[in-house]
Enzyme design. Structure first.
Site, PDB file in Angstrom:
ATOM      1  N   ASN A   8      49.998  49.198  37.800  1.00 52.42           N
ATOM      2  CA  ASN A   8      49.224  47.960  37.696  1.00 52.42           C
ATOM      3  C   ASN A   8      47.944  48.271  36.887  1.00 52.42           C
ATOM      4  O   ASN A   8      47.130  49.107  37.305  1.00 52.42           O
ATOM      5  CB  ASN A   8      48.889  47.484  39.121  1.00 52.42           C
ATOM      6  CG  ASN A   8      48.045  46.231  39.135  1.00 52.42           C
ATOM      7  OD1 ASN A   8      47.102  46.095  38.362  1.00 52.42           O
ATOM      8  ND2 ASN A   8      48.363  45.315  40.029  1.00 52.42           N
ATOM      9  N   HIS A  44      48.293  41.173  36.977  1.00 52.25           N
ATOM     10  CA  HIS A  44      48.075  40.071  37.909  1.00 52.25           C
ATOM     11  C   HIS A  44      46.963  39.181  37.351  1.00 52.25           C
ATOM     12  O   HIS A  44      45.799  39.337  37.706  1.00 52.25           O
ATOM     13  CB  HIS A  44      47.672  40.666  39.273  1.00 52.25           C
ATOM     14  CG  HIS A  44      47.646  39.676  40.384  1.00 52.25           C
ATOM     15  ND1 HIS A  44      47.928  40.008  41.682  1.00 52.25           N
ATOM     16  CD2 HIS A  44      47.357  38.347  40.407  1.00 52.25           C
ATOM     17  CE1 HIS A  44      47.822  38.930  42.448  1.00 52.25           C
ATOM     18  NE2 HIS A  44      47.467  37.919  41.702  1.00 52.25           N
ATOM     19  N   ARG A  46      44.537  36.360  37.188  1.00 48.90           N
ATOM     20  CA  ARG A  46      44.013  35.425  38.196  1.00 48.90           C
ATOM     21  C   ARG A  46      43.368  34.250  37.478  1.00 48.90           C
ATOM     22  O   ARG A  46      42.965  34.373  36.311  1.00 48.90           O
ATOM     23  CB  ARG A  46      43.003  36.139  39.097  1.00 48.90           C
ATOM     24  CG  ARG A  46      43.664  37.174  39.992  1.00 48.90           C
ATOM     25  CD  ARG A  46      42.691  37.800  40.977  1.00 48.90           C
ATOM     26  NE  ARG A  46      43.323  38.892  41.711  1.00 48.90           N
ATOM     27  CZ  ARG A  46      43.969  38.760  42.861  1.00 48.90           C
ATOM     28  NH1 ARG A  46      44.077  37.583  43.423  1.00 48.90           N
ATOM     29  NH2 ARG A  46      44.523  39.815  43.452  1.00 48.90           N
ATOM     30  N   GLU A  71      52.456  39.225  38.174  1.00 49.97           N
ATOM     31  CA  GLU A  71      52.241  38.719  39.528  1.00 49.97           C
ATOM     32  C   GLU A  71      51.243  37.577  39.499  1.00 49.97           C
ATOM     33  O   GLU A  71      50.343  37.566  38.654  1.00 49.97           O
ATOM     34  CB  GLU A  71      51.550  39.767  40.403  1.00 49.97           C
ATOM     35  CG  GLU A  71      52.218  41.057  40.553  1.00 49.97           C
ATOM     36  CD  GLU A  71      51.317  42.027  41.335  1.00 49.97           C
ATOM     37  OE1 GLU A  71      51.880  43.018  41.786  1.00 49.97           O
ATOM     38  OE2 GLU A  71      50.090  41.811  41.465  1.00 49.97           O
ATOM     39  N   HIS A 191      50.313  47.691  47.362  1.00 51.49           N
ATOM     40  CA  HIS A 191      48.945  47.480  47.850  1.00 51.49           C
ATOM     41  C   HIS A 191      48.467  48.710  48.602  1.00 51.49           C
ATOM     42  O   HIS A 191      49.020  49.078  49.630  1.00 51.49           O
ATOM     43  CB  HIS A 191      48.788  46.240  48.734  1.00 51.49           C
ATOM     44  CG  HIS A 191      47.517  45.527  48.396  1.00 51.49           C
ATOM     45  ND1 HIS A 191      46.292  45.955  48.844  1.00 51.49           N
ATOM     46  CD2 HIS A 191      47.279  44.485  47.579  1.00 51.49           C
ATOM     47  CE1 HIS A 191      45.357  45.165  48.333  1.00 51.49           C
ATOM     48  NE2 HIS A 191      45.918  44.286  47.556  1.00 51.49           N
ATOM     49  N   HIS A 215      44.969  50.426  42.053  1.00 55.06           N
ATOM     50  CA  HIS A 215      43.631  50.911  42.396  1.00 55.06           C
ATOM     51  C   HIS A 215      43.564  52.432  42.589  1.00 55.06           C
ATOM     52  O   HIS A 215      42.738  53.114  41.957  1.00 55.06           O
ATOM     53  CB  HIS A 215      43.143  50.192  43.666  1.00 55.06           C
ATOM     54  CG  HIS A 215      41.755  50.536  44.043  1.00 55.06           C
ATOM     55  ND1 HIS A 215      40.660  49.958  43.444  1.00 55.06           N
ATOM     56  CD2 HIS A 215      41.271  51.425  44.927  1.00 55.06           C
ATOM     57  CE1 HIS A 215      39.568  50.465  43.963  1.00 55.06           C
ATOM     58  NE2 HIS A 215      39.902  51.360  44.861  1.00 55.06           N
TER      59      HIS A 215
END
Ligand code: PXP
Length: 238
Positions: A8, A44, A46, A71, A191, A215
């Site tokens: 990611n 992802h 947003r 995502e 996650h 992360h």
């Protein structure tokens, strides 16, 4: 069969956005992740574009040569973007706008008709669908009823509890994955997965197909470098 590692790259966009320009370059980093062994790239976008922008998604499409996973919350803008670029996989996340990070899965029973419609739309466009879920067995059952191809297990609670008691941390995930397999769902996870907790997770979850990690992986690369870090994660999955 080992689970695929999808990197990611949101955090790369966060770093770039801190200074406005185009450094680090998200597209180049994604290409380098693939060169270093990543088997997928996840983004992802947003609604506030605080990390990955719509333009990043457009730029990455066609450049990503492994599996591109987009995502997000399926609002109109997100759906338009995904159906336009047709990534290999779309992962739907029930994020309210402005949330810091995805911290809950879908209530699949309450959202069954929405998820069924979306799964059908993705199927028509030849896009693999996945939905982010917790380990509640009813949520898994209704995920299967919706017709999605895969679930992505929300591993935040696993990561939180792993260092205290690994066996109890994994317990509900094994039950959820076992049921998901019985119901014909593919299993992804993500996650807060990390160099500490990934190996135990993948060893214990039957049928794990893909993990998406951002992360911890990007943070580890500050110490080990991106290439070494990706290799370290891959080693834990093999
Ligand atoms: N899966 C989903 C649905 C996410 O929203 C995120 C964070 O963007 C991840 C996986 C990756 O989590 P992490 O950055 O903690 O590895």
């Amino acid at each position: 069969m080992s689970a695929k590692l999808s990197v990611n790259v949101n955090k790369i966009a966060t770093l770039r956005n801190a200074r406005g320009g185009n450094y680090p370059n998200v597209v180049q980093v994604a290409k380098d992740c693939e060169r270093f062994g990543a088997e997928g790239i996840t983004v992802h976008p947003r609604p506030d574009e605080r990390h990955i922008t719509r333009q990043d998604v457009l730029d990455l499409e066609g450049v990503v040569s492994t599996e591109f996973n987009v995502e997000g919350y399926p609002n109109e803008r997100f759906m338009e973007l995904v159906l336009d670029i047709k990534p290999k996989q779309a992962t739907l996340v029930p994020d309210p706008p402005g949330v810091l990070t995805s911290n809950a899965g879908w209530e699949t029973k309450a959202n069954l008709s929405l998820l069924t419609d979306l799964a059908g739309t993705f199927k028509e466009h030849d896009i693999r669908s996945a939905i982010f879920v917790d380990t509640n067995l009813e949520n898994i059952e209704y995920a299967a009823k919706s017709g999605v191809d895969r679930i992505e297990l929300y591993t935040g609670p696993y990561a939180d509890n792993y260092s205290k008691d690994a066996e109890s941390a994994i317990h509900d995930y094994v039950a959820a994955a076992t049921l998901a397999q019985e119901l014909g769902l593919g299993i992804n996870a993500g996650h807060d997965l990390s160099l500490d907790n990934l190996k135990y997770f993948q060893e214990n979850i039957p049928g794990l197909l893909e993990v998406s990690i951002g992360h911890a992986l990007i943070s580890d690369s500050l110490y080990y470098g991106l290439e070494n870090t990706i290799q370290m994660y891959l080693k834990l999955l093999k």
